[in-house]
Design a protein around this motif. Structure first.
Motif, short mmCIF file in Angstrom:
data_model
loop_
_atom_site.label_atom_id
_atom_site.label_comp_id
_atom_site.label_asym_id
_atom_site.label_seq_id
_atom_site.Cartn_x
_atom_site.Cartn_y
_atom_site.Cartn_z
N PRO A 145 0.79 -1.23 0.00
CA PRO A 145 0.00 0.00 0.00
C PRO A 145 0.82 1.29 0.00
N GLY A 146 2.08 1.22 0.34
CA GLY A 146 2.91 2.42 0.33
C GLY A 146 3.63 2.65 -0.98
N HIS A 147 3.42 1.80 -1.96
CA HIS A 147 4.11 1.88 -3.25
C HIS A 147 3.33 2.79 -4.18
N ALA A 148 3.85 3.98 -4.43
CA ALA A 148 3.13 5.00 -5.19
C ALA A 148 2.80 4.55 -6.61
N ALA A 149 3.71 3.86 -7.25
CA ALA A 149 3.47 3.44 -8.64
C ALA A 149 2.30 2.47 -8.73
N TYR A 150 2.13 1.61 -7.73
CA TYR A 150 0.99 0.68 -7.74
C TYR A 150 -0.32 1.45 -7.58
N ALA A 151 -0.31 2.45 -6.71
CA ALA A 151 -1.51 3.29 -6.54
C ALA A 151 -1.82 4.02 -7.84
N TYR A 152 -0.79 4.52 -8.50
CA TYR A 152 -0.97 5.23 -9.77
C TYR A 152 -1.52 4.29 -10.84
N ASN A 153 -0.94 3.10 -10.97
CA ASN A 153 -1.41 2.15 -11.98
C ASN A 153 -2.87 1.77 -11.74
N LEU A 154 -3.23 1.58 -10.49
CA LEU A 154 -4.62 1.27 -10.15
C LEU A 154 -5.53 2.45 -10.50
N MET B 27 -7.62 7.26 -5.73
CA MET B 27 -6.35 6.57 -5.90
C MET B 27 -5.29 7.50 -6.51
N TYR B 28 -5.70 8.41 -7.42
CA TYR B 28 -4.75 9.40 -7.94
C TYR B 28 -4.22 10.26 -6.80
N ARG B 29 -5.11 10.66 -5.91
CA ARG B 29 -4.67 11.48 -4.76
C ARG B 29 -3.68 10.72 -3.90
N GLN B 30 -3.97 9.43 -3.67
CA GLN B 30 -3.06 8.61 -2.86
C GLN B 30 -1.71 8.49 -3.55
N ALA B 31 -1.71 8.24 -4.85
CA ALA B 31 -0.46 8.11 -5.60
C ALA B 31 0.33 9.41 -5.54
N ARG C 248 2.86 15.97 -12.51
CA ARG C 248 2.11 17.03 -13.22
C ARG C 248 0.89 16.45 -13.94
N ALA C 249 1.05 15.32 -14.59
CA ALA C 249 -0.07 14.69 -15.30
C ALA C 249 -1.15 14.26 -14.31
N VAL C 250 -0.75 13.74 -13.17
CA VAL C 250 -1.72 13.32 -12.15
C VAL C 250 -2.46 14.54 -11.61
N GLU C 251 -1.74 15.62 -11.36
CA GLU C 251 -2.39 16.85 -10.88
C GLU C 251 -3.42 17.36 -11.88
N ARG C 252 -3.07 17.32 -13.18
CA ARG C 252 -4.01 17.75 -14.22
C ARG C 252 -5.25 16.85 -14.25
N ARG C 253 -5.03 15.53 -14.14
CA ARG C 253 -6.17 14.61 -14.20
C ARG C 253 -7.06 14.76 -12.96
N GLN D 200 0.16 11.74 -3.20
CA GLN D 200 0.68 11.92 -1.84
C GLN D 200 1.91 11.05 -1.62
N GLN D 201 1.85 9.80 -2.06
CA GLN D 201 2.97 8.88 -1.86
C GLN D 201 4.14 9.17 -2.79
N GLY D 202 3.85 9.74 -3.96
CA GLY D 202 4.91 9.95 -4.94
C GLY D 202 5.35 11.39 -5.07
N ALA D 203 5.11 12.18 -4.06
CA ALA D 203 5.43 13.61 -4.11
C ALA D 203 6.90 13.89 -4.35
N SER D 204 7.76 12.96 -3.98
CA SER D 204 9.20 13.17 -4.14
C SER D 204 9.61 13.18 -5.60
N GLY D 205 8.79 12.58 -6.48
CA GLY D 205 9.13 12.53 -7.89
C GLY D 205 9.98 11.34 -8.25
N ALA D 206 10.54 10.65 -7.27
CA ALA D 206 11.41 9.50 -7.54
C ALA D 206 10.61 8.20 -7.65
N SER D 207 9.30 8.30 -7.56
CA SER D 207 8.45 7.11 -7.47
C SER D 207 8.00 6.59 -8.83
#
Length: 103
Positions: free
Chosen positions: A45-54, A70-74, A88-93, A76-83
């Motif tokens: 559950p802490g893996h941002a890419a899995y939240a994003y893919n879902l 789920m976009y919001r969760q991704a 930017r695309a998630v924020e737009r969506r 939040q978890q991927g805010a560092s950018g290294a995830s």
């Protein structure tokens, strides 16, 4: 008593489920991709890419309210950018989906 899988097994299982879900998604089989992607996200559950893919799969399956969550969760978890989450695309969506709900 329930035996818990060692941490490495869970990570491997999550990665395998994510790979299957991503393959199904690439084939346009979004409803089928939801099962493996949901499992991957629940196993890690802490893996941002899995939240994003879902989130993407939910979005493609037109389950917008769940996708937004789920976009919001991704994000939040991927805010560092290294995830691997395209922030930017998630924020737009997220903005687009929020506009849908306010119309």
């Amino acid at each position: 008593p329930v035996a818990l899988a060692p941490q490495g097994d869970l990570a491997r299982d999550a990665a395998a489920q994510a790979a299957l879900g991503n393959l199904l998604g690439r084939q346009g089989r979004w409803p089928e991709a939801l099962g493996p992607l949901t499992l991957a996200q629940s196993l890690a559950p802490g893996h941002a890419a899995y939240a994003y893919n879902l989130a993407v799969a939910l979005d493609q399956a037109r389950r917008y309210e769940e996708a937004l969550r789920m976009y919001r969760q991704a994000l939040q978890q991927g805010a560092s950018g290294a995830s691997g989450v395209p922030v930017r695309a998630v924020e737009r969506r997220i903005d687009e989906l929020q506009e849908l709900w306010t119309q």
